[in-house]
Motif scaffolding. Structure first.
Motif, short mmCIF file in Angstrom:
data_model
loop_
_atom_site.label_atom_id
_atom_site.label_comp_id
_atom_site.label_asym_id
_atom_site.label_seq_id
_atom_site.Cartn_x
_atom_site.Cartn_y
_atom_site.Cartn_z
N GLY A 106 36.84 -20.75 21.75
CA GLY A 106 36.69 -22.32 21.69
C GLY A 106 36.83 -22.98 22.85
N GLY A 107 36.20 -24.24 22.80
CA GLY A 107 36.05 -24.95 23.89
C GLY A 107 35.06 -24.68 24.98
N VAL A 108 34.11 -23.77 24.67
CA VAL A 108 33.18 -23.32 25.53
C VAL A 108 32.05 -24.43 25.60
CG1 VAL A 108 33.72 -21.07 25.86
CG2 VAL A 108 32.05 -21.86 23.89
N GLY A 109 31.60 -25.23 24.55
CA GLY A 109 30.70 -25.97 24.63
C GLY A 109 29.86 -26.05 23.32
N LYS A 110 30.02 -25.37 22.40
CA LYS A 110 29.29 -25.14 20.98
C LYS A 110 28.77 -26.41 20.57
CE LYS A 110 32.01 -22.51 18.67
NZ LYS A 110 32.91 -22.44 19.79
N THR A 111 29.77 -27.22 20.42
CA THR A 111 29.34 -28.59 19.39
C THR A 111 28.60 -29.41 20.38
OG1 THR A 111 31.18 -28.04 18.21
CG2 THR A 111 30.45 -30.36 18.23
N SER A 112 29.02 -29.54 21.67
CA SER A 112 28.15 -30.28 22.58
C SER A 112 26.76 -29.72 22.86
CB SER A 112 28.76 -30.21 23.97
OG SER A 112 30.15 -30.59 23.88
N THR A 113 26.57 -28.65 22.90
CA THR A 113 24.96 -27.97 22.96
C THR A 113 24.49 -28.01 21.86
OG1 THR A 113 26.21 -26.32 24.64
CG2 THR A 113 24.12 -25.67 23.59
N LEU A 160 24.69 -19.84 29.53
CA LEU A 160 25.89 -20.26 30.29
C LEU A 160 26.23 -21.82 30.28
CD1 LEU A 160 25.71 -17.92 33.28
CD2 LEU A 160 27.61 -17.90 31.49
N ASN A 161 27.27 -22.36 30.03
CA ASN A 161 27.63 -23.79 30.17
C ASN A 161 28.56 -23.91 31.20
OD1 ASN A 161 27.48 -26.27 29.24
ND2 ASN A 161 29.11 -26.05 27.67
N GLN A 162 28.60 -25.26 31.55
CA GLN A 162 29.36 -25.89 32.60
C GLN A 162 29.07 -24.80 33.98
OE1 GLN A 162 33.09 -27.32 31.25
NE2 GLN A 162 32.72 -27.12 28.94
N VAL A 163 28.15 -24.59 34.26
CA VAL A 163 27.87 -24.13 35.41
C VAL A 163 27.87 -24.88 36.83
CG1 VAL A 163 26.22 -22.65 36.93
CG2 VAL A 163 26.38 -22.03 34.46
N SER A 207 20.61 -22.15 32.39
CA SER A 207 22.01 -22.45 32.26
C SER A 207 22.40 -23.84 32.30
CB SER A 207 22.96 -21.75 33.27
OG SER A 207 22.74 -20.54 33.52
N ILE A 208 23.26 -24.34 31.70
CA ILE A 208 23.80 -25.77 31.44
C ILE A 208 24.77 -26.17 32.74
CG2 ILE A 208 24.60 -27.78 29.93
CD1 ILE A 208 23.89 -25.59 27.54
N HIS A 209 24.62 -27.26 33.62
CA HIS A 209 25.42 -27.43 34.75
C HIS A 209 26.67 -28.23 34.15
CE1 HIS A 209 21.83 -27.25 37.25
NE2 HIS A 209 22.34 -26.83 38.20
N LEU A 210 27.67 -28.18 34.73
CA LEU A 210 29.04 -29.09 34.52
C LEU A 210 28.42 -30.25 34.98
CD1 LEU A 210 32.08 -28.83 33.94
CD2 LEU A 210 32.28 -28.74 36.54
N ASP A 211 28.55 -31.32 33.92
CA ASP A 211 28.27 -32.56 34.25
C ASP A 211 29.12 -33.63 33.31
OD1 ASP A 211 26.80 -35.06 34.25
OD2 ASP A 211 24.77 -34.05 33.79
N GLU A 212 29.61 -34.37 34.04
CA GLU A 212 30.40 -35.46 33.46
C GLU A 212 29.99 -36.16 32.41
OE1 GLU A 212 33.62 -34.68 34.31
OE2 GLU A 212 34.42 -36.38 33.07
N ALA A 213 28.60 -36.35 32.49
CA ALA A 213 27.92 -37.17 31.78
C ALA A 213 28.09 -36.47 30.08
CB ALA A 213 26.38 -37.18 31.92
N VAL A 214 28.24 -35.16 30.02
CA VAL A 214 28.44 -34.53 28.49
C VAL A 214 29.65 -35.30 28.06
CG1 VAL A 214 28.74 -32.47 27.51
CG2 VAL A 214 27.05 -32.37 29.47
N ARG A 215 30.83 -35.24 28.94
CA ARG A 215 32.06 -35.80 28.24
C ARG A 215 32.04 -37.20 28.15
NH1 ARG A 215 34.62 -32.10 32.45
NH2 ARG A 215 34.95 -30.39 31.34
N GLU A 216 31.23 -38.03 28.97
CA GLU A 216 31.03 -39.56 28.90
C GLU A 216 30.20 -39.91 27.60
OE1 GLU A 216 31.52 -40.19 33.63
OE2 GLU A 216 29.49 -40.86 32.56
N1 LIG Z 1 27.78 -28.99 30.45
C1 LIG Z 1 29.14 -29.64 30.24
N2 LIG Z 1 29.51 -30.46 31.46
C2 LIG Z 1 30.71 -31.10 31.30
N3 LIG Z 1 31.78 -30.89 30.18
C3 LIG Z 1 31.18 -30.11 29.03
C4 LIG Z 1 29.85 -29.56 29.07
N4 LIG Z 1 29.86 -28.92 27.75
C5 LIG Z 1 30.82 -29.21 27.20
N5 LIG Z 1 31.61 -30.00 27.97
C6 LIG Z 1 32.97 -30.67 27.48
O1 LIG Z 1 33.88 -29.61 27.01
C7 LIG Z 1 34.84 -29.91 26.03
C8 LIG Z 1 34.52 -28.80 25.01
O2 LIG Z 1 33.25 -28.83 24.28
P1 LIG Z 1 32.80 -28.47 22.66
O3 LIG Z 1 31.64 -28.74 22.82
O4 LIG Z 1 33.71 -29.44 21.97
O5 LIG Z 1 33.53 -26.99 22.99
P2 LIG Z 1 33.34 -26.20 21.50
O6 LIG Z 1 32.50 -26.73 20.19
O7 LIG Z 1 33.11 -24.77 21.99
O8 LIG Z 1 35.02 -26.04 20.82
C9 LIG Z 1 34.28 -31.09 25.47
O9 LIG Z 1 35.07 -32.22 26.06
C10 LIG Z 1 32.83 -31.35 26.21
O10 LIG Z 1 32.76 -32.85 26.33
#
Ligand SMILES: Nc1ncnc2c1ncn2[C@@H]1O[C@H](COP(=O)(O)OP(=O)(O)O)[C@@H](O)[C@H]1O
Ligand SMILES: [Mg+2]
Length: 253
Positions: free
Chosen positions: A11-18, A181-184, A210-219
């Motif tokens: 969990g928490g790897v960025g599935k939903t964001s991706t 790969l996410n948050q590279v 790969s997807i970079h670690l980017d604060e804009a994803v969280r924002e």
């Molecule tokens: N590429 C990224 N760069 C920075 N933050 C990210 C990135 N991808 C995801 N996140 C952050 O990581 C956290 C977990 O992401 P989320 O999509 O909810 O994961 P999952 O669905 O796998 O549990 C969230 O706070 C999200 O904003």
């Protein structure tokens, strides 16, 4: 229609964001009304990325009532059709998961019946790890994207994922799956090393993008917008645009 499952063991790897950000990048590439997203995760977080208000009825409760999945679709302002998991109580969730465990083809049939994704692409978000939801997506997907972080925790989950894929290959021998790969962050030594190790270990099964670690994803999530809308010039947006083009190419092969 092409169905793509966005999965992971952790969990928490960025599935939903991706799922959300890739959907928006795909919609930019293919135009509006070609992309749908289905939330098959009880966290019910996917709709949040599109600024859609939580309706009480979603995929879970609707299915328990015996209605078709199409009834809960909501058109987002980004030209993407969103089907939220919706609110539920424990009885609803148990009944839904019971239904899914007894009808492996439920998702594929429901989408087809409702015409969701006709002529387009459906992205499906599922909870981490083995579950009835993961099984549903394996039964109907055209392609699986496995999201990983470039860290030891994610690396440790690769054998479990591979073993799952092997078990599933009995049912779907030709199903393509790719790791993303996410948050590279190449400035971190461990991140760089694990990226290289995974690329070596997985070869062509790892996506070239790969997807970079980017604060804009969280924002972007805080502003309830896809990152390609919130920060179109950012690194993650550029990655999503490339990933979308790569995915379209793979689905057309
Ligand atoms: N590429 C990224 N760069 C920075 N933050 C990210 C990135 N991808 C995801 N996140 C952050 O990581 C956290 C977990 O992401 P989320 O999509 O909810 O994961 P999952 O669905 O796998 O549990 C969230 O706070 C999200 O904003
Ligand atoms: Mg999630």
């Amino acid at each position: 229609m092409s169905i793509v499952g966005i999965v992971s063991m952790k969990g928490g790897v960025g599935k939903t964001s991706t799922t959300a950000n890739l959907a928006a990048a795909l919609a930019s590439n293919l135009g509006p009304n070609h992309i749908s997203v289905v939330d098959l995760d009880p966290q019910n977080a996917l709709h949040w990325h599109f600024g859609i208000n939580d309706k009480k009825l979603g995929v879970c409760k609707n299915a328990v009532m015996g209605a078709n999945i199409g009834d809960v679709s909501v058109e987002s302002q980004y030209g993407i059709l969103c089907l939220p998991y919706g609110r539920f109580n424990e009885t609803d969730r148990e009944a839904f998961e019971h239904l899914l465990s007894h009808d492996a083809g439920w998702l594929g049939e429901q989408l087809e019946e409702a015409g969701i994704g006709d002529g387009g692409i459906v992205l499906v978000d599922v909870p981490p790890g083995p579950s009835v939801y993961l099984k549903q997506i394996f039964a109907c997907a055209d392609l699986i994207l496995i999201v990983l972080l470039a860290d030891a925790g994610s690396y440790a989950t690769v054998p479990a994922m591979e073993s799952w894929l092997k078990d599933m290959s009995v049912l779907r021998p030709k199903l393509d799956s790719y790791y993303v790969l996410n948050q590279v962050d190449k400035s971190q030594i461990l991140n760089r090393d694990v990226t290289e190790l995974l690329q070596h270990h997985l070869g062509s099964r790892i996506s070239p993008i790969s997807i970079h670690l980017d604060e804009a994803v969280r924002e972007a999530l805080a502003f309830r917008q896809p990152v390609v809308v919130y920060s179109p010039q950012g690194k993650a947006s550029a990655d999503m645009t490339q990933l979308a083009a790569w995915l379209i190419e793979k689905l057309n092969q």
